[in-house]
Design a protein around this motif. Structure first.
Motif, PDB file in Angstrom:
ATOM      1  N   ARG A   1      52.059  40.659  32.610  1.00 59.83           N
ATOM      2  CA  ARG A   1      51.925  40.913  31.171  1.00 59.83           C
ATOM      3  C   ARG A   1      50.562  40.472  30.640  1.00 59.83           C
ATOM      4  N   HIS A   2      49.804  39.753  31.453  1.00 60.55           N
ATOM      5  CA  HIS A   2      48.504  39.263  31.012  1.00 60.55           C
ATOM      6  C   HIS A   2      47.357  40.230  31.311  1.00 60.55           C
ATOM      7  N   CYS A   3      47.664  41.443  31.743  1.00 60.70           N
ATOM      8  CA  CYS A   3      46.593  42.391  32.024  1.00 60.70           C
ATOM      9  C   CYS A   3      46.079  43.064  30.750  1.00 60.70           C
ATOM     10  N   LEU A   4      46.746  42.829  29.619  1.00 65.39           N
ATOM     11  CA  LEU A   4      46.264  43.294  28.320  1.00 65.39           C
ATOM     12  C   LEU A   4      46.054  42.096  27.404  1.00 65.39           C
ATOM     13  N   ARG A   5      45.275  42.276  26.338  1.00 63.78           N
ATOM     14  CA  ARG A   5      45.138  41.221  25.344  1.00 63.78           C
ATOM     15  C   ARG A   5      46.508  40.916  24.736  1.00 63.78           C
TER      16      ARG A   5
ATOM     17  N   GLU B   1      35.931  46.049  39.975  1.00 66.66           N
ATOM     18  CA  GLU B   1      36.822  46.118  41.127  1.00 66.66           C
ATOM     19  C   GLU B   1      36.778  44.781  41.858  1.00 66.66           C
ATOM     20  N   VAL B   2      37.936  44.371  42.381  1.00 64.08           N
ATOM     21  CA  VAL B   2      38.034  43.125  43.138  1.00 64.08           C
ATOM     22  C   VAL B   2      38.780  43.412  44.437  1.00 64.08           C
ATOM     23  N   VAL B   3      38.184  43.011  45.552  1.00 65.01           N
ATOM     24  CA  VAL B   3      38.813  43.162  46.866  1.00 65.01           C
ATOM     25  C   VAL B   3      39.017  41.767  47.444  1.00 65.01           C
ATOM     26  N   VAL B   4      40.262  41.453  47.814  1.00 74.57           N
ATOM     27  CA  VAL B   4      40.579  40.149  48.407  1.00 74.57           C
ATOM     28  C   VAL B   4      40.861  40.348  49.891  1.00 74.57           C
ATOM     29  N   ASN B   5      40.153  39.605  50.704  1.00 75.96           N
ATOM     30  CA  ASN B   5      40.320  39.661  52.152  1.00 75.96           C
ATOM     31  C   ASN B   5      40.999  38.356  52.589  1.00 75.96           C
ATOM     32  N   CYS B   6      42.291  38.424  52.872  1.00 80.99           N
ATOM     33  CA  CYS B   6      43.060  37.214  53.121  1.00 80.99           C
ATOM     34  C   CYS B   6      44.044  37.428  54.270  1.00 80.99           C
ATOM     35  N   PRO B   7      44.619  36.343  54.819  1.00 83.48           N
ATOM     36  CA  PRO B   7      45.613  36.463  55.890  1.00 83.48           C
ATOM     37  C   PRO B   7      46.935  36.996  55.348  1.00 83.48           C
ATOM     38  N   PRO B   8      47.806  37.481  56.228  1.00 79.31           N
ATOM     39  CA  PRO B   8      49.063  38.117  55.790  1.00 79.31           C
ATOM     40  C   PRO B   8      49.919  37.252  54.881  1.00 79.31           C
ATOM     41  N   GLU B   9      49.988  35.946  55.146  1.00 79.33           N
ATOM     42  CA  GLU B   9      50.894  35.103  54.377  1.00 79.33           C
ATOM     43  C   GLU B   9      50.442  34.898  52.932  1.00 79.33           C
ATOM     44  N   LEU B  10      49.199  35.252  52.617  1.00 78.54           N
ATOM     45  CA  LEU B  10      48.694  35.077  51.249  1.00 78.54           C
ATOM     46  C   LEU B  10      48.564  36.388  50.488  1.00 78.54           C
ATOM     47  N   ARG B  11      48.829  37.504  51.131  1.00 80.48           N
ATOM     48  CA  ARG B  11      48.591  38.798  50.487  1.00 80.48           C
ATOM     49  C   ARG B  11      49.474  39.019  49.271  1.00 80.48           C
ATOM     50  N   ALA B  12      50.750  38.636  49.368  1.00 84.83           N
ATOM     51  CA  ALA B  12      51.654  38.846  48.234  1.00 84.83           C
ATOM     52  C   ALA B  12      51.212  38.017  47.035  1.00 84.83           C
ATOM     53  N   ALA B  13      50.783  36.761  47.267  1.00 80.74           N
ATOM     54  CA  ALA B  13      50.347  35.900  46.168  1.00 80.74           C
ATOM     55  C   ALA B  13      49.073  36.431  45.521  1.00 80.74           C
ATOM     56  N   TRP B  14      48.099  36.847  46.345  1.00 76.94           N
ATOM     57  CA  TRP B  14      46.865  37.407  45.795  1.00 76.94           C
ATOM     58  C   TRP B  14      47.157  38.699  45.035  1.00 76.94           C
ATOM     59  N   ALA B  15      48.088  39.497  45.563  1.00 71.38           N
ATOM     60  CA  ALA B  15      48.446  40.747  44.877  1.00 71.38           C
ATOM     61  C   ALA B  15      49.014  40.463  43.496  1.00 71.38           C
ATOM     62  N   MET B  16      49.858  39.422  43.374  1.00 68.01           N
ATOM     63  CA  MET B  16      50.434  39.092  42.070  1.00 68.01           C
ATOM     64  C   MET B  16      49.367  38.604  41.103  1.00 68.01           C
ATOM     65  N   VAL B  17      48.396  37.824  41.603  1.00 65.97           N
ATOM     66  CA  VAL B  17      47.287  37.381  40.746  1.00 65.97           C
ATOM     67  C   VAL B  17      46.503  38.578  40.231  1.00 65.97           C
ATOM     68  N   LEU B  18      46.223  39.533  41.106  1.00 67.78           N
ATOM     69  CA  LEU B  18      45.445  40.700  40.706  1.00 67.78           C
ATOM     70  C   LEU B  18      46.195  41.568  39.708  1.00 67.78           C
ATOM     71  N   LYS B  19      47.528  41.647  39.852  1.00 67.68           N
ATOM     72  CA  LYS B  19      48.316  42.471  38.934  1.00 67.68           C
ATOM     73  C   LYS B  19      48.205  41.970  37.499  1.00 67.68           C
ATOM     74  N   GLY B  20      48.003  40.678  37.321  1.00 63.40           N
ATOM     75  CA  GLY B  20      47.868  40.145  35.976  1.00 63.40           C
ATOM     76  C   GLY B  20      46.442  40.032  35.499  1.00 63.40           C
ATOM     77  N   SER B  21      45.496  40.479  36.311  1.00 61.31           N
ATOM     78  CA  SER B  21      44.080  40.300  35.976  1.00 61.31           C
ATOM     79  C   SER B  21      43.525  41.392  35.072  1.00 61.31           C
ATOM     80  N   GLY B  22      44.183  42.544  35.039  1.00 61.03           N
ATOM     81  CA  GLY B  22      43.677  43.648  34.233  1.00 61.03           C
ATOM     82  C   GLY B  22      42.517  44.382  34.846  1.00 61.03           C
ATOM     83  N   VAL B  23      42.263  44.178  36.157  1.00 67.66           N
ATOM     84  CA  VAL B  23      41.174  44.873  36.839  1.00 67.66           C
ATOM     85  C   VAL B  23      41.734  45.681  38.003  1.00 67.66           C
TER      86      VAL B  23
END
Length: 468
Positions: free
Chosen positions: A406-410, A210-232
């Motif tokens: 699409r990178h959340c799987l091999r 599990e990964v929890v990112v604690n960030c300001p509002p202006e970065l939440r969408a970008a961090w969310a997109m990174v996490l969506k491709g992380s597979g976690v």
């Protein structure tokens, strides 16, 4: 200098992040514990019934006298695998572990009694052996749960999962029993246009459950997109639900913080294990069967111009981590284009005569079976693209932000996009849209049977007019 990451509970310092991640994988250890528990439970159940029968009959029991225990075992394992007897919570909570195990044993005993009654073989069972065997099994397996959970808590800590808290400028929070890093001190940022940064982030996320990112509002969408491709399993501490596509709200009982769930791995543990075993079996058999073809093709590549047989290229794989993909070289050595800045086209002057044949028959892809055995790729999955790949005049990830998901799987040798004809050059942005949509559809509806259907469908499109 990078600040060290550490477990808050005990503040265990960790070294600088390496390619293997911040911490060793607990998922592998969990799988080992589950496998050991299943084997131990099976052996102890049989021994309990053997001991009960030995005491009751006064002699070494024969097969008929042990029949009740042998029949109970597969019923118990079937129920146990479905009621959570071997699950995350049972690793550290012995009451939950003992309760679910006891439930499986008792339900199995009741089912066996009913089945024996309806098929009219209950008279051949000793009721005392059944009662004594079940009772001793409950006692012995409960004891193993108690000692197992104590051992795990001693060696793994209170949590059987790796949880990473990334402080990226949000308000101060604390989550017990987590790894914690400061994004700015470690030079981490959610820059979606920089594959090298995504690869760095992937090293930190590796082996995390599990990964929890604690960030300001202006970065939440970008961090969310990174996490969506992380597979976690990924969360951001708050934000606008519509903007980031939150999957749910997570209230952590042991921390005064709530967060929005923005990503989950597309496959559960059992599905990942099944897919990996399938990959190893298919790639191993394919390499064995196709080795004469691969050797002959490699010889032709070598004989044509004396250059290297294999072409290796760095590509983004699962969790946005870099890996080296193997192909039979189909271009002239001096024009191989390691970054993939120029897509191959019809009558491409860079392609050798043998290379043209290899591309049209897809034989140049055969060495990727080695990537599958190494664990970098899968037989079926989204195709890995070169870093410089463009659709029109834009890099792939600039065309559609969903590209990173699409990178959340091999990545795969073949996939849903390929059998639908989305192959070859991407001269226009629309050339990417269809294959991206197919990849996301595959991620949303994976099954082992779908992989098998895609493999058979691939055989029909191995030779195609879009291969150049």
């Amino acid at each position: 200098m990078n600040a060290p990451a550490f477990r808050i509970e005990g503040e265990r310092l960790l070294p600088r992040v390496s390619p293997s991640g911040l911490a060793p994988s607990l998922e592998r250890k969990r799988l080992q514990v589950y496998g050991t528990q299943i084997a131990l439970d099976s052996a102890l159940l049989v021994l309990c019934f053997f001991g009960t029968a030995l005491l009751w009959f006064g002699h070494v029991p024969d097969a008929a006298e042990l029949l009740v225990g042998n029949l109970l075992l597969p019923i118990y394992l079937t129920i146990a695998l479905h009621n959570g007897t071997y699950s995350l919570i049972t690793l550290t909570d012995w009451k939950q572990a003992a309760g679910r195990m006891a439930s499986a044993v008792l339900i199995a005993a009741v089912l066996l009694t009913f089945i024996a009654y309806f098929v009219k073989v209950s008279d051949s069972f000793s009721r005392l052996v059944l009662f004594g065997g079940v009772s001793s099994t409950l006692l012995v397996l409960s004891s193993t749960r108690f000692f197992t959970t104590r051992w795990i808590r001693k060696h793994w800590g209170p949590s059987p999962m790796n949880l990473l808290l990334i402080d990226a400028g949000g308000p101060p929070i604390a989550i017990p029993h987590s790894y914690r890093i400061d994004a700015y001190e470690h030079g981490l940022s959610p820059v979606l246009d920089d594959p090298h940064m995504l690869d760095r982030l992937a090293r930190y996320l590796r082996n995390m459950d599990e990964v929890v990112v604690n960030c300001p509002p202006e970065l939440r969408a970008a961090w969310a997109m990174v996490l969506k491709g992380s597979g976690v399993h990924g969360e951001v501490t708050s934000g606008i639900v519509r903007e980031i596509g939150a999957l749910g709200v997570v209230h952590r009982e042991n921390a005064d913080v709530s967060s929005l769930l923005v990503s989950t791995g597309p496959l559960g543990m059992r599905d990942r294990a099944a897919k990996r075993m399938f990959d190893i079996l298919v790639s191993g058999l394919a390499l064995l069967a196709l080795s004469p073809v691969l050797l002959a093709a490699a010889l032709l590549v070598k004989l044509e111009d004396g250059g290297p047989v294999f072409f290796r290229q760095r590509r983004l794989g699962q969790g946005n981590r870099f890996f080296r993909i193997y192909k039979l070289r189909s271009m002239k050595v001096e024009q191989s284009d390691a970054d993939g800045n120029r897509s191959a086209s019809k009558d491409d002057d860079r392609i050798t005569r043998i290379g043209s044949f290899l591309r049209k028959t897809s034989l140049d892809e055969l060495p990727q079976l080695i990537n599958v055995l190494q664990g970098d790729m899968s037989i079926v999955g989204p195709r890995p693209h070169a870093l410089g790949s463009q659709a029109g005049n834009k890099l792939f990830w600039q065309v559609d932000r969903r590209y990173w998901q699409r990178h959340c799987l091999r990545p795969g040798i073949t996939g849903l996009a390929q059998i639908r004809g989305f192959r070859g050059a991407t001269d226009k942005e629309s050339d990417l849209t269809g294959r991206l949509q197919a990849d996301l559809e595959y991620l949303a509806g994976w099954s082992i049977w779908r992989d098998i259907r895609i493999i058979f469908a691939t055989a029909k499109v191995v030779v195609h007019d879009r291969a150049f």
